[in-house]
Design an enzyme around this catalytic site. Structure first.
Site, PDB file in Angstrom:
ATOM      1  N   GLY A 291     -13.413   3.470  -3.472  1.00  0.00           N
ATOM      2  CA  GLY A 291     -13.234   3.476  -4.880  1.00  0.00           C
ATOM      3  C   GLY A 291     -12.485   4.488  -5.462  1.00  0.00           C
ATOM      4  O   GLY A 291     -12.253   4.669  -6.817  1.00  0.00           O
TER       5      GLY A 291
ATOM      6  N   ASN B 231      -9.159   4.627  -5.760  1.00  0.00           N
ATOM      7  CA  ASN B 231      -8.054   3.869  -6.727  1.00  0.00           C
ATOM      8  C   ASN B 231      -8.609   3.560  -7.795  1.00  0.00           C
ATOM      9  O   ASN B 231      -8.063   3.433  -9.127  1.00  0.00           O
ATOM     10  CB  ASN B 231      -7.364   3.054  -5.879  1.00  0.00           C
ATOM     11  CG  ASN B 231      -6.293   3.629  -4.951  1.00  0.00           C
ATOM     12  OD1 ASN B 231      -5.314   4.098  -5.267  1.00  0.00           O
ATOM     13  ND2 ASN B 231      -6.466   3.925  -3.658  1.00  0.00           N
TER      14      ASN B 231
ATOM     15  N   MET C 213     -11.236  -5.609   0.943  1.00  0.00           N
ATOM     16  CA  MET C 213     -11.128  -5.794   2.463  1.00  0.00           C
ATOM     17  C   MET C 213     -11.178  -7.406   2.805  1.00  0.00           C
ATOM     18  O   MET C 213     -11.548  -7.866   3.956  1.00  0.00           O
ATOM     19  CB  MET C 213     -12.228  -4.988   3.338  1.00  0.00           C
ATOM     20  CG  MET C 213     -12.073  -3.783   3.114  1.00  0.00           C
ATOM     21  SD  MET C 213     -10.330  -2.884   3.366  1.00  0.00           S
ATOM     22  CE  MET C 213     -10.395  -2.727   5.178  1.00  0.00           C
TER      23      MET C 213
ATOM     24  N   LEU D 219      -8.785 -11.421   2.364  1.00  0.00           N
ATOM     25  CA  LEU D 219      -7.809 -12.146   1.898  1.00  0.00           C
ATOM     26  C   LEU D 219      -8.119 -12.912   0.771  1.00  0.00           C
ATOM     27  O   LEU D 219      -9.279 -13.530   0.510  1.00  0.00           O
ATOM     28  CB  LEU D 219      -7.102 -13.002   3.116  1.00  0.00           C
ATOM     29  CG  LEU D 219      -6.233 -12.485   4.180  1.00  0.00           C
ATOM     30  CD1 LEU D 219      -5.986 -13.377   5.159  1.00  0.00           C
ATOM     31  CD2 LEU D 219      -5.123 -11.914   3.720  1.00  0.00           C
ATOM     32  N   ILE D 220      -7.205 -13.223  -0.250  1.00  0.00           N
ATOM     33  CA  ILE D 220      -7.566 -13.896  -1.444  1.00  0.00           C
ATOM     34  C   ILE D 220      -7.037 -15.196  -1.041  1.00  0.00           C
ATOM     35  O   ILE D 220      -5.978 -15.603  -0.449  1.00  0.00           O
ATOM     36  CB  ILE D 220      -6.493 -13.582  -2.513  1.00  0.00           C
ATOM     37  CG1 ILE D 220      -6.820 -11.782  -3.014  1.00  0.00           C
ATOM     38  CG2 ILE D 220      -6.700 -14.442  -3.812  1.00  0.00           C
ATOM     39  CD1 ILE D 220      -8.545 -11.812  -3.484  1.00  0.00           C
TER      40      ILE D 220
ATOM     41  N   ASN E 130      -1.774  -5.842  -5.026  1.00  0.00           N
ATOM     42  CA  ASN E 130      -2.598  -5.266  -4.211  1.00  0.00           C
ATOM     43  C   ASN E 130      -1.631  -3.682  -3.860  1.00  0.00           C
ATOM     44  O   ASN E 130      -0.572  -3.599  -4.011  1.00  0.00           O
ATOM     45  CB  ASN E 130      -2.455  -5.895  -2.916  1.00  0.00           C
ATOM     46  CG  ASN E 130      -3.175  -5.225  -1.655  1.00  0.00           C
ATOM     47  OD1 ASN E 130      -4.409  -4.500  -2.018  1.00  0.00           O
ATOM     48  ND2 ASN E 130      -2.760  -5.037  -0.509  1.00  0.00           N
TER      49      ASN E 130
ATOM     50  N   HIS F 212      -1.175  -0.857  -0.476  1.00  0.00           N
ATOM     51  CA  HIS F 212      -1.427  -0.797   0.812  1.00  0.00           C
ATOM     52  C   HIS F 212      -0.994   0.573   1.265  1.00  0.00           C
ATOM     53  O   HIS F 212       0.092   0.899   0.869  1.00  0.00           O
ATOM     54  CB  HIS F 212      -0.486  -1.910   1.462  1.00  0.00           C
ATOM     55  CG  HIS F 212      -0.702  -1.798   2.978  1.00  0.00           C
ATOM     56  ND1 HIS F 212      -1.980  -2.437   3.611  1.00  0.00           N
ATOM     57  CD2 HIS F 212       0.092  -1.417   4.021  1.00  0.00           C
ATOM     58  CE1 HIS F 212      -1.785  -2.001   4.870  1.00  0.00           C
ATOM     59  NE2 HIS F 212      -0.667  -1.601   5.251  1.00  0.00           N
TER      60      HIS F 212
HETATM   61  C1  GRF Z   1      -6.354   2.701  -0.254  1.00  0.00           C
HETATM   62  O1  GRF Z   1      -5.744   3.552   0.915  1.00  0.00           O
HETATM   63  C2  GRF Z   1      -5.740   1.443  -0.146  1.00  0.00           C
HETATM   64  O2  GRF Z   1      -4.104   1.518  -0.161  1.00  0.00           O
HETATM   65  C3  GRF Z   1      -6.117   0.643   0.916  1.00  0.00           C
HETATM   66  O3  GRF Z   1      -7.655   0.819   0.875  1.00  0.00           O
HETATM   67  C4  GRF Z   1      -7.668   2.101   0.335  1.00  0.00           C
HETATM   68  C5  GRF Z   1      -8.731   2.122  -0.489  1.00  0.00           C
HETATM   69  O4  GRF Z   1      -9.323   3.246  -0.996  1.00  0.00           O
HETATM   70  N1  GRF Z   1      -5.914  -0.772   0.422  1.00  0.00           N
HETATM   71  P1  GRF Z   1     -10.282   3.563  -2.318  1.00  0.00           P
HETATM   72  O5  GRF Z   1     -11.238   2.679  -1.900  1.00  0.00           O
HETATM   73  O6  GRF Z   1      -9.475   3.455  -3.306  1.00  0.00           O
HETATM   74  O7  GRF Z   1     -10.842   4.997  -2.142  1.00  0.00           O
END
Ligand code: GRF
Length: 191
Positions: free
Chosen positions: A12, A14, A90, A92-93, A107, A109
């Site tokens: 988390g 992000n 983690m 797919l929607i 999303n 990535h």
């Molecule tokens: C991020 O690197 C994002 O790009 C990918 O999963 C990771 C999630 O990291 N989809 P966090 O849980 O936000 O630390």
């Protein structure tokens, strides 16, 4: 303010960056709900500390994906959610959520898509020996990291980068690019 739900399965960082940006002010969205599919995920503790309500739905508690997503949709409706940001979610929607939030799910990535979709994009980039990788924010469709690209930022790969050092550089970029991109996107929908 656009009511945003963040979907996450893990650490988390992000999620935290988006919440932090909102708290700093000037953002056109409010983080109104965290949706998580892992009861032990660290992101749940972060949501608690930040005072963001969270819900946990485990797919194994449901007969199928449609029932799982119907439960999520009911929670989204209860919290009047207008837009969804996946941040390390983690899964797919499926059609249940895609149809209810058409064009309103994005999303992040950790690669320059269409290069290195799917799992372990950072490891894939190192393995391929590329000199530049990066971050992509894209709309979500039914594919794996295939939706229309909204924003990208490059991250140089050094000869001595490990998966850990490269992931750190990529995440530092993610933590500013995601809130900024959400702000740009949601400015136009703000009420
Ligand atoms: C991020 O690197 C994002 O790009 C990918 O999963 C990771 C999630 O990291 N989809 P966090 O849980 O936000 O630390």
């Amino acid at each position: 303010m656009v009511r945003l739900a963040i979907f996450a399965s893990g650490t988390g960082s992000n999620f935290e960056a988006i919440v932090h940006a909102e708290k700093n002010g000037g953002m056109p969205f409010t983080c109104a709900l965290l949706v998580c599919d892992q009861p032990q995920a660290a992101v749940l503790v972060k949501a608690d500390k930040a005072g963001v309500p969270s819900v946990v739905f485990e797919p194994k508690a449901f007969d199928d994906k449609a029932a799982f997503e119907q439960a999520i949709r009911a929670a989204l409706e209860e919290h009047n959610i207008e837009f969804i940001a996946l941040a390390g979610y983690m899964r797919l929607i499926g059609p249940t959520l895609l149809n209810s939030y058409e064009g309103k799910i994005v999303n992040i990535h950790p690669s320059l898509l269409p290069a290195f979709p799917g799992l372990n994009a950072v490891g894939q980039a190192l393995q391929a020996g590329v000199k530049v990788t990066g971050v992509t924010i894209h709309y979500v469709d039914s594919g794996m990291d295939t939706g229309e690209i909204i924003a990208q930022q490059a991250v140089p790969v050094s000869d001595n980068d490990t998966e850990e050092s490269l992931r750190k550089k990529i995440q530092a970029v993610e933590h500013t690019l995601y809130p900024e991109t959400l702000a740009n996107l949601l400015q136009s929908c703000e009420k």
